[in-house]
Design an enzyme around this catalytic site. Structure first.
Site, PDB file in Angstrom:
ATOM      1  N   ARG A  95      -0.161  -1.458   2.379  1.00 59.28           N
ATOM      2  CA  ARG A  95      -0.414  -3.489   1.953  1.00 59.28           C
ATOM      3  C   ARG A  95      -0.712  -4.359   2.206  1.00 59.28           C
ATOM      4  NH1 ARG A  95       4.807  -1.309   1.188  1.00 59.28           N
ATOM      5  NH2 ARG A  95       5.647  -0.858  -0.499  1.00 59.28           N
ATOM      6  N   HIS A 182       8.016  -7.181   1.571  1.00 55.32           N
ATOM      7  CA  HIS A 182       7.858  -6.046   0.699  1.00 55.32           C
ATOM      8  C   HIS A 182       6.387  -5.751   1.622  1.00 55.32           C
ATOM      9  CE1 HIS A 182       6.394  -4.192  -2.323  1.00 55.32           C
ATOM     10  NE2 HIS A 182       5.070  -4.324  -2.728  1.00 55.32           N
TER      11      HIS A 182
END
Length: 306
Positions: A95, A182
């Site tokens: 990510r 996250h």
């Protein structure tokens, strides 16, 4: 009539709108994408779907090239999911590699959001979620409680499923949360996890193995279809509905931590104005270390674009 905007109509944005229309909790959806033909196509496709449903949702477009994004002015919620999935493919689904590009999108879009007069709640999905949520808050100037991210809600759902399978219980019988970034430094708060009301410690489970299963869940999906969409878009719809209905639900989302001065996944009560309060869950000493380590990873990413 409540009104929700979606910026970015890739796999995630388009599926968010799809689920939103099917659930019928939103009166008006505003679609925004740099590719106008894509936005128009999604609008028409959604209208076809809605005509077959027992729901009534209006779908309109905000022209990305317009000087004034007037359709955003009276939104209740704005879902931000702009990005470029190809970057994840090039870097194995990591990510953080999206950061340089997604931070530039925020710099381009945030002034337009601010100039529109928008004063609702922003829910960020774009990765890296915690950093982008902070950038959106800083660059729109909205109060911190009005900007949040989807955070560790999806990881929490994966944890429930993994624990349910490991214990032989229905995953709906599992409660508890995943906190932190996250990203790879997320961690299950095992001290909060219960199975049918009993502490997780009553089962002899390999918690390290379960943690790894939760962390790699997103990569498993990405490696198979090169994007993720169903879980995260269901989750953002649940957060959106909590805002619209003033549900005052305690949800594991990315919100501002005033002590650390950053956005990070934790438990917060969500209602009509966004974050009503952060729930101060007691963490074990090991969990506190994990939380701090995760915060440090988020901070290092944030500093790359400051």
């Amino acid at each position: 009539m409540n009104k929700v905007g979606i910026i970015g109509l890739g796999h995630v944005g388009a599926t968010t709108a799809l689920i939103m229309a099917q659930r019928g909790k939103v009166g008006k959806i505003v679609l925004v994408d740099k590719n106008f033909d894509k936005a128009r196509a999604e609008q028409v496709d959604l209208q076809d779907q809605i005509s077959l449903l027992d729901t009534d949702t209006e779908v309109v477009l905000q022209d990305y090239t317009a000087q004034n994004w007037e359709e955003l002015k009276d939104l209740d919620v704005l879902v931000f999911c702009a990005g470029k999935i190809a970057l994840l493919k090039e870097h194995g689904g990591q990510r953080d590699f999206e950061l340089q590009m997604t931070s530039k999108i925020v710099a381009e879009v945030a002034p337009k959001i601010k100039a529109s007069g928008f004063n609702g709640v922003i829910i960020n999905i774009t990765n890296p979620c915690d950093v982008i949520a902070r950038l959106l808050q800083e660059q729109t100037g909205l109060p911190k409680q009005q900007v949040l991210g989807t955070g560790t809600g999806l990881e929490t759902a994966r944890m429930h499923h993994a624990v349910g399978e490991a214990t032989g219980h229905n995953y709906h019988d599992v409660t508890g949360y995943v906190f932190g970034e996250h990203g790879d430094t997320m961690f299950p708060v095992w001290s909060t996890v219960r199975v049918a009301g009993k502490p997780i410690s009553e089962w002899k489970l390999d918690l390290k193995q379960l943690t790894q299963q939760i962390v790699t869940g997103g990569y498993t999906i990405f490696s198979g279809k090169e994007y993720t969409n169903n879980g995260i878009t269901t989750w953002v719809n649940l957060i959106t509905e909590a805002v619209l209905s003033n549900a005052k639900r305690a949800l594991p989302v990315t919100v501002y931590d005033s002590q650390l001065n950053l956005y990070i996944g934790q438990l917060a009560v969500i209602g009509e104005n966004g974050v009503q309060k952060v729930v101060d869950l007691p963490l074990t000493s090991e969990e506190q270390k994990q939380y701090q380590a995760s915060a440090q990873a988020i901070l290092q990413n944030y500093q790359k674009v400051k």
